[in-house]
Design an enzyme around this catalytic site. Structure first.
Site, PDB file in Angstrom:
ATOM      1  N   SER A   4       0.833  -1.198   0.000  1.00  0.00           N
ATOM      2  CA  SER A   4       0.000   0.000   0.000  1.00  0.00           C
ATOM      3  C   SER A   4       0.866   1.247   0.000  1.00  0.00           C
ATOM      4  O   SER A   4       2.012   1.223   0.466  1.00  0.00           O
ATOM      5  CB  SER A   4      -0.897   0.030   1.245  1.00  0.00           C
ATOM      6  OG  SER A   4      -0.131   0.360   2.395  1.00  0.00           O
ATOM      7  N   ASP A   5       0.325   2.332  -0.534  1.00  0.00           N
ATOM      8  CA  ASP A   5       0.915   3.625  -0.225  1.00  0.00           C
ATOM      9  C   ASP A   5       0.733   3.828   1.273  1.00  0.00           C
ATOM     10  O   ASP A   5      -0.126   3.229   1.913  1.00  0.00           O
ATOM     11  CB  ASP A   5       0.243   4.743  -1.029  1.00  0.00           C
ATOM     12  CG  ASP A   5       1.156   5.952  -1.193  1.00  0.00           C
ATOM     13  OD1 ASP A   5       2.106   6.102  -0.396  1.00  0.00           O
ATOM     14  OD2 ASP A   5       0.918   6.759  -2.110  1.00  0.00           O
ATOM     15  N   TRP A   6       1.543   4.698   1.839  1.00  0.00           N
ATOM     16  CA  TRP A   6       1.593   4.814   3.301  1.00  0.00           C
ATOM     17  C   TRP A   6       0.266   5.360   3.834  1.00  0.00           C
ATOM     18  O   TRP A   6      -0.075   6.518   3.615  1.00  0.00           O
ATOM     19  CB  TRP A   6       2.765   5.698   3.696  1.00  0.00           C
ATOM     20  CG  TRP A   6       4.018   4.939   4.009  1.00  0.00           C
ATOM     21  CD1 TRP A   6       4.776   5.080   5.136  1.00  0.00           C
ATOM     22  CD2 TRP A   6       4.671   3.921   3.242  1.00  0.00           C
ATOM     23  NE1 TRP A   6       5.845   4.210   5.116  1.00  0.00           N
ATOM     24  CE2 TRP A   6       5.798   3.484   3.959  1.00  0.00           C
ATOM     25  CE3 TRP A   6       4.390   3.310   2.023  1.00  0.00           C
ATOM     26  CZ2 TRP A   6       6.660   2.484   3.505  1.00  0.00           C
ATOM     27  CZ3 TRP A   6       5.241   2.320   1.556  1.00  0.00           C
ATOM     28  CH2 TRP A   6       6.356   1.913   2.278  1.00  0.00           C
ATOM     29  N   GLY A   7      -0.468   4.482   4.529  1.00  0.00           N
ATOM     30  CA  GLY A   7      -1.752   4.871   5.095  1.00  0.00           C
ATOM     31  C   GLY A   7      -2.924   4.733   4.151  1.00  0.00           C
ATOM     32  O   GLY A   7      -4.009   5.235   4.437  1.00  0.00           O
ATOM     33  N   ALA A   8      -2.743   4.028   3.032  1.00  0.00           N
ATOM     34  CA  ALA A   8      -3.819   3.933   2.032  1.00  0.00           C
ATOM     35  C   ALA A   8      -4.863   2.880   2.372  1.00  0.00           C
ATOM     36  O   ALA A   8      -5.942   2.896   1.790  1.00  0.00           O
ATOM     37  CB  ALA A   8      -3.228   3.633   0.650  1.00  0.00           C
TER      38      ALA A   8
END
Length: 752
Positions: A226-230
């Protein structure tokens, strides 16, 4: 030691699928599983050992800042991308990084995209080939890549919640091909999902993208991160195909997975498959390497930067600066250079070349005098005193070199730009300096294209540097004084006005949605198709020598391929590099095609008086479109113009060829219109024979060009079946195609 899944508890397995820290995966020491270290850094390693963030605010270890993707795109050179990838691998390994988060391959659908400096171009072929070269070189050096952001993450406004509403053909032809090429040709260690939603479904939970397309169609076997926090819902994301949720610690996400498995909402076998993919990342990791030669990497950054700058304009031989008596350098970017954008890719450069210092060094060898005037302050919009001082000095110099562009505060991850014009104070400065200087050269520094209007015609030369990395200052001086030859070409169109861009009315969207209303007509595809003039087209760029392009020969290779041969001769007095650009133009098929699309390219070095014979292969994708009903790429039979262009707007030579294509007829149903049925090679003739007497009404059947026939041709076949009262039968029509009898839905309304 390779971990045995059978010895891991569900708790341990679930923990491996969430980050153990901000930049690392979870370690399970008792099972011999070490953490994998990830780091931002498409153009430089942003290793954070003390303090961690994803916005470029915290300190990172010193590393070489190579030219960002906006510059590499303008190089049109796979070797440039590969050299950056290879060098980054050395620095990443020395800093203990296993996975580098890059490259970014999203398409520049709007010049206002705040993160455009991290992306290569407005064209998927150019983007895909450069990114593939980068990934291959990076991973050959023992560091995994993370191609991002999958998919349709083309803006920063509301990036974590916006739904990119994009039709299937546009996805397939514009926004997915670069990912597809990297995945199928380079096998990146990871693919990073985006923050945004795609047609309403979060990218982190989009099974169609992460599993059906990425794994099912493209055969991807690596890990999806994931993108960070996605990640919004960890179990849902896992079921969709997302393996690793970052960042950590992820105790809550871990427990959510455990609970979902216990409740039967997630199969433990799905957890096992994801764990295997995450553990496989360690297989490609290598032990830390010795410190790289940072001096050599800085020299490489300088060399590559010179390959990326684009000479947009050069009248009256303003450049190169051979032996000027005096040079006035204007602009704060000459002493405080813009060389990268803000946000997660921001690199703590090992050093930064200052343009003014290198201009002074070049001038000294030529006996020229250099003076400097700041001209503007990016924090002071007016700056009248600085401007007046620069104008006074310009009247006394043989040539004025004005450094202009966007301040970093206007170009960063997290927000989009609000304008494409230069700050008004800089526009006024350029105009007033040009009014009094004997010659005026403008050097631009910007992460996305800027408008040249209001001052373009006042100056003699424009060198578009975009953002060139830490060696850019020296590279610009090399280019200005002719120590290097400009060979960059625009990877995105420079329009006259923002209003001319096809996304003007839809970017960045509203009420949680952004409509990709331009469809496949992105960038040069739009401008060429509608005949809209632009200031400089995609592919434009000048140099210090001249070339002749001749003897185009196109050979058809099978039903859906061709090879192109062309000769390029350096007719000037200096060595240089030329970008051969091959485009395809056609209207074959049932869909609207762009006026032309880039089909192949290469960059060749040619000495003065020498010629190079260049061969480029055009595979079936060069001629194909995505057929939505068939859900596949199709090359229709027809005529295709293979064009060699100076750029996307100027065709130098072309040759028409006929391709047999795939021999695929579009599927017909009773919902298709009469015109489609009449055009079908099998069903058309018997249908025409039966319709003729019905339409004749005692006279002659109407011709194809008659108003009556044109009206009928646009009607759905179900309506005709209804109006003829059974004289034409739906089952008979379908039998002509070898199809089964009509379904109830198709038969509905066919009888009065």
């Amino acid at each position: 030691m390779k971990a045995d899944l059978n010895t891991l508890s569900l708790q341990q397995k679930a923990s491996l699928l969430t980050g153990g820290g901000f930049w690392s995966t979870t370690a399970v020491p008792e099972a011999g599983i070490d953490a994998i270290v990830l780091s931002d850094g498409p153009h430089g390693v942003r290793r954070q050992k003390h303090g961690a963030d994803h916005l470029g605010l915290e300190h990172s270890e010193p590393a070489t800042c190579f030219p960002p993707a906006v510059a590499v795109g303008s190089s049109w050179d796979e070797d440039v991308a590969a050299k950056i990838g290879a060098a980054l691998a050395k620095e990443a390994r020395a800093l203990g990084v296993d996975i580098l988060l890059g490259p970014g391959v999203n398409i520049k659908r709007s010049p206002l995209g705040g993160r455009n400096f991290e992306y290569y171009s407005e064209d998927p072929l150019l983007t895909g080939r450069l990114a593939t070269a980068y990934v291959k070189a990076l991973q050959a050096g023992g560091v995994g890549a993370s191609v991002k952001h999958f998919a349709a993450n083309d803006q920063e406004t509301d990036r974590m919640v916006i739904s990119a509403d994009v039709d299937e053909r546009t996805l397939r032809e514009i926004h997915l091909p670069a990912f597809e090429r990297v995945v199928t040709e380079a096998g990146p260690a990871t693919v990073m999902c985006a923050y945004n939603r795609v047609n309403g479904v979060p990218a982190s939970e989009n099974r169609r993208l992460l599993t059906d397309v990425l794994r099912g169609e493209w055969g991807y076997t690596g890990a999806v991160v994931s993108d960070w926090g996605a990640v919004r819902a960890r179990p849902t994301a896992l079921n969709a195909g997302l393996d690793l949720a970052m960042p950590g610690p992820g105790q809550y996400a871990t427990q959510a997975l455990i609970d979902a498995v216990t409740a039967g909402r997630v199969e433990e076998s799905a957890v096992d498959r994801a764990v295997e993919r995450v553990l496989a990342l360690a297989d490609g990791a290598r032990d830390g390497a010795a410190a790289p030669d940072l001096d050599a990497h800085h020299a490489l950054a300088r060399e590559l930067a010179a390959e990326c700058a684009v000479l947009l304009k050069n009248e009256h031989g303003a450049l190169p600066l051979d032996r000027p008596a005096s040079v006035l350098v204007v602009g704060e970017f000459a002493t405080a250079p813009r060389y990268q954008g803000g946000g997660s890719s921001h690199v703590n450069a090992t050093r930064v070349d200052v343009p003014l210092e290198f201009i002074e060094a070049h001038a000294a060898t030529r006996g020229a005098r250099v003076t400097y005037s700041r001209g503007f302050d990016s924090r002071d919009e007016e700056g009248a005193a600085l401007r007046e001082e620069a104008v006074r000095a310009a009247g006394e110099a043989e040539v004025a070199v004005v450094f202009a562009g966007n301040p970093e505060a206007e170009e960063s991850e997290g927000f989009d730009r609000e304008r494409i014009e230069l700050p008004p104070s800089q526009v006024r400065l350029i105009r007033e300096v040009a009014a009094v200087a004997a010659r005026t050269v403008v050097v631009l520094a910007n992460g996305g294209v800027v408008s040249l209007e209001g001052w373009h015609d006042d100056v003699d030369a424009i060198l578009e540097g975009f953002l060139l990395g830490q060696g850019g200052g020296a590279a610009i001086a090399d280019l200005l004084f002719g120590e290097a030859d400009p060979s960059g070409r625009l990877a995105e169109t420079i329009p006259y006005r923002l209003q001319d861009n096809p996304t003007y009315l839809s970017f960045p969207g509203e009420q949680g949605h952004v409509r990709y209303s331009e469809g496949v007509m992105v960038g040069y595809r739009h401008y060429g198709t509608v005949g809209a003039p632009v200031r400089y087209p995609f592919g434009h760029g000048l140099g210090y020598t001249e070339y002749d392009v001749s003897d185009l020969r196109v050979q058809v290779d099978g039903p859906a391929g061709a090879s192109v041969d062309v000769t390029v001769t350096n007719t000037g007095s200096r060595a240089g590099k030329y970008v051969v650009q091959v485009y395809v133009s056609t209207q074959a098929g049932p869909v609207r095609r762009p006026e032309r699309t880039l089909a192949a390219f290469t960059k060749v070095h040619i000495d003065p008086g020498q010629a190079a014979r260049v061969r480029l292969e055009l595979d079936r994708r060069a001629f194909a479109y995505w057929d939505v009903p068939l859900a596949r790429w199709v090359v229709p039979e027809g005529t295709y113009a293979v064009q060699v262009g100076e750029n996307a707007a100027t065709v130098l030579h072309e040759q028409a060829v006929h391709l047999e294509g795939d021999g695929v007829e579009p599927p017909l149903s009773l919902q298709a219109n009469v015109g489609e049925w009449l055009a079908h090679p099998v069903a058309g003739p018997p249908l025409r024979a039966r319709m003729g007497p019905l339409m004749a009404q005692g006279g002659s059947p109407p011709g194809d060009d008659s108003d009556e026939m044109r009206t009928v041709a646009s009607m759905p076949m179900t309506q005709i079946l209804n109006l003829t009262g059974g004289a034409i039968d739906g089952d008979w029509l379908l039998s002509l195609l070898g199809a089964s009898p009509a379904s109830d839905d198709e038969q509905e309304g066919t009888h009065s």
